[in-house]
Design a protein around this motif. Sequence first.
Motif, PDB file in Angstrom:
ATOM      1  N   UNK A  59      74.659  40.128  56.896  1.00  0.00           N
ATOM      2  CA  UNK A  59      75.303  38.853  57.236  1.00  0.00           C
ATOM      3  C   UNK A  59      74.409  37.665  56.885  1.00  0.00           C
ATOM      4  N   UNK A  60      75.074  36.535  56.689  1.00  0.00           N
ATOM      5  CA  UNK A  60      74.338  35.297  56.403  1.00  0.00           C
ATOM      6  C   UNK A  60      73.458  34.930  57.597  1.00  0.00           C
ATOM      7  N   UNK A  61      73.988  35.152  58.800  1.00  0.00           N
ATOM      8  CA  UNK A  61      73.225  34.815  60.006  1.00  0.00           C
ATOM      9  C   UNK A  61      71.931  35.616  60.060  1.00  0.00           C
ATOM     10  N   UNK A 111      71.610  21.433  62.019  1.00  0.00           N
ATOM     11  CA  UNK A 111      71.032  20.863  63.242  1.00  0.00           C
ATOM     12  C   UNK A 111      69.832  19.971  62.940  1.00  0.00           C
ATOM     13  N   UNK A 112      69.514  19.102  63.890  1.00  0.00           N
ATOM     14  CA  UNK A 112      68.289  18.289  63.787  1.00  0.00           C
ATOM     15  C   UNK A 112      67.079  19.215  63.683  1.00  0.00           C
ATOM     16  N   UNK A 113      66.068  18.763  62.947  1.00  0.00           N
ATOM     17  CA  UNK A 113      64.855  19.576  62.843  1.00  0.00           C
ATOM     18  C   UNK A 113      64.888  20.521  61.659  1.00  0.00           C
ATOM     19  N   UNK A 114      66.032  20.558  60.956  1.00  0.00           N
ATOM     20  CA  UNK A 114      66.137  21.354  59.725  1.00  0.00           C
ATOM     21  C   UNK A 114      66.181  20.359  58.565  1.00  0.00           C
ATOM     22  N   UNK A 115      65.448  20.652  57.498  1.00  0.00           N
ATOM     23  CA  UNK A 115      65.366  19.724  56.365  1.00  0.00           C
ATOM     24  C   UNK A 115      66.342  20.164  55.274  1.00  0.00           C
ATOM     25  N   UNK A 116      67.281  19.305  54.954  1.00  0.00           N
ATOM     26  CA  UNK A 116      68.276  19.656  53.934  1.00  0.00           C
ATOM     27  C   UNK A 116      67.918  18.967  52.613  1.00  0.00           C
ATOM     28  N   UNK A 117      67.555  19.776  51.623  1.00  0.00           N
ATOM     29  CA  UNK A 117      67.172  19.245  50.309  1.00  0.00           C
ATOM     30  C   UNK A 117      67.983  19.975  49.229  1.00  0.00           C
ATOM     31  N   UNK A 118      69.125  19.416  48.831  1.00  0.00           N
ATOM     32  CA  UNK A 118      69.940  20.081  47.811  1.00  0.00           C
ATOM     33  C   UNK A 118      69.210  20.107  46.459  1.00  0.00           C
ATOM     34  N   UNK A 167      78.066  26.037  58.073  1.00  0.00           N
ATOM     35  CA  UNK A 167      78.547  26.072  59.465  1.00  0.00           C
ATOM     36  C   UNK A 167      78.177  27.394  60.122  1.00  0.00           C
ATOM     37  N   UNK A 168      78.304  28.455  59.336  1.00  0.00           N
ATOM     38  CA  UNK A 168      78.033  29.795  59.864  1.00  0.00           C
ATOM     39  C   UNK A 168      76.546  29.995  60.180  1.00  0.00           C
ATOM     40  N   UNK A 169      75.670  29.482  59.310  1.00  0.00           N
ATOM     41  CA  UNK A 169      74.233  29.770  59.512  1.00  0.00           C
ATOM     42  C   UNK A 169      73.565  28.793  60.471  1.00  0.00           C
ATOM     43  N   UNK A 170      74.199  27.630  60.693  1.00  0.00           N
ATOM     44  CA  UNK A 170      73.543  26.553  61.454  1.00  0.00           C
ATOM     45  C   UNK A 170      72.887  27.021  62.757  1.00  0.00           C
ATOM     46  N   UNK A 171      73.595  27.788  63.611  1.00  0.00           N
ATOM     47  CA  UNK A 171      72.972  28.154  64.894  1.00  0.00           C
ATOM     48  C   UNK A 171      71.802  29.115  64.745  1.00  0.00           C
ATOM     49  N   UNK A 172      71.635  29.699  63.584  1.00  0.00           N
ATOM     50  CA  UNK A 172      70.604  30.740  63.405  1.00  0.00           C
ATOM     51  C   UNK A 172      69.374  30.229  62.659  1.00  0.00           C
ATOM     52  N   UNK A 173      69.397  28.953  62.250  1.00  0.00           N
ATOM     53  CA  UNK A 173      68.283  28.426  61.453  1.00  0.00           C
ATOM     54  C   UNK A 173      67.067  28.169  62.321  1.00  0.00           C
ATOM     55  N   UNK A 174      65.912  28.444  61.736  1.00  0.00           N
ATOM     56  CA  UNK A 174      64.649  28.185  62.436  1.00  0.00           C
ATOM     57  C   UNK A 174      64.370  26.685  62.385  1.00  0.00           C
ATOM     58  N   UNK A 175      63.850  26.139  63.471  1.00  0.00           N
ATOM     59  CA  UNK A 175      63.486  24.725  63.461  1.00  0.00           C
ATOM     60  C   UNK A 175      62.380  24.507  62.416  1.00  0.00           C
TER      61      UNK A 175
END
Length: 323
Positions: free
Chosen positions: A61-63, A117-124, A86-94
């Motif tokens: 799974x992605x999670x 979530x806050x604390x995750x860095x999104x760099x496309x 959306x699916x992975x968001x709750x499982x991401x490490x800060x």
Amino acid sequence: MSAKAPLFNRLALIGVGLIGSSIARAARVQNAAGSIVVTARSPATRQRAAELGIADQVVETNAAAVEGADLVIMCIPVGACGAVAREIAPHLKSGAIVSDVGSVKGSVVRDVAPHLPKGVHFVPAHPVAGTEYSGPDAGFAELFVNRWCILTPPEGVDPKATEKLAQFWRLLGANVDTMAPDHHDLVLAITSHLPHLIAYTIVGTAEELQSVTRSEVLKFSAGGFRDFTRIAASDPTMWRDIFLANKDAVLEMLGRFNEDVSALTKAIRKGDGDALFDHFTRTRAIRKGIVDIGQDSPAPDFGRPHSGLAPLPKPYAADGDLE
Ligand code: NAP
């Protein structure tokens, strides 16, 4: 962190086709990550990835893939990125960096950013490198060597995260540039998306010709048509998503293209050889410019045979970490 430590502790790749499997292979050669975990949508692709041994772990799974990862890269069609985010968001490490490899950036930023979530860095990111082949068998470690990878960090993203991802791509052999997502989409609309649309069109037109047989099209394809067939063999899902996601920029470029086709049509009809000669002289200079900056070889065939690729940079040692 020691001088020999990998750049990331745990790299998670969601999607393990041409791009995902090439990242996995290159990251392993370069010791870019302490461990590499991959997943894919179908059991068949996951099984193939396991057989190929391109990752330390293949999960279902992605999670599960993103748990504990400090770099997560979505290597899936652009239209799928929002739902996966959306699916992975709750499982991401800060503190994790989340990225993608999609060929369109504006839509990915719009679809993904709201879920993280806050604390995750999104760099496309978009590695401007590829072939017409798909799937885990198609990847190879040198795919990104001397190719550009364009990062499109949204406003407010930690510059240290952007720089760390840039380091990752440089390690895989790429040159890195940064631009705004919408500007990326305009540039790629003319350099990649429109050429693919033209290839899909011309090959389709030839297919439908009544007075020229299919065997004649195949037999005499050396005169330019063959190059179009290679491009037109690219993955239908990926390209459907690209045209849907980059609609405005593609339509803009298509409008300009149609005007230029009309001008050339008129020149041919009027027998205006000077206009044709001038036009072809300008375009020849563009081709020379691409070869001069090393983005293609002067060899007559389109594309880069694997044997002609530059070697990967020397395996790497990191000297810093992102907090
Ligand atoms: P690919 O070889 O077809 O692999 C796609 C991967 O995504 C497969 O592992 C597939 O899993 C998975 N996938 C497909 N649909 C999905 C969905 N709805 N949800 C979750 N996973 C899904 O494609 P690729 O060439 O690596 O392209 C991946 C991305 O890279 C695309 O966004 C494309 O725009 C970008 N890109 C491609 C190129 C290129 O030349 N190919 C170049 C630069 C960037 P299954 O196999 O299990 O279906």
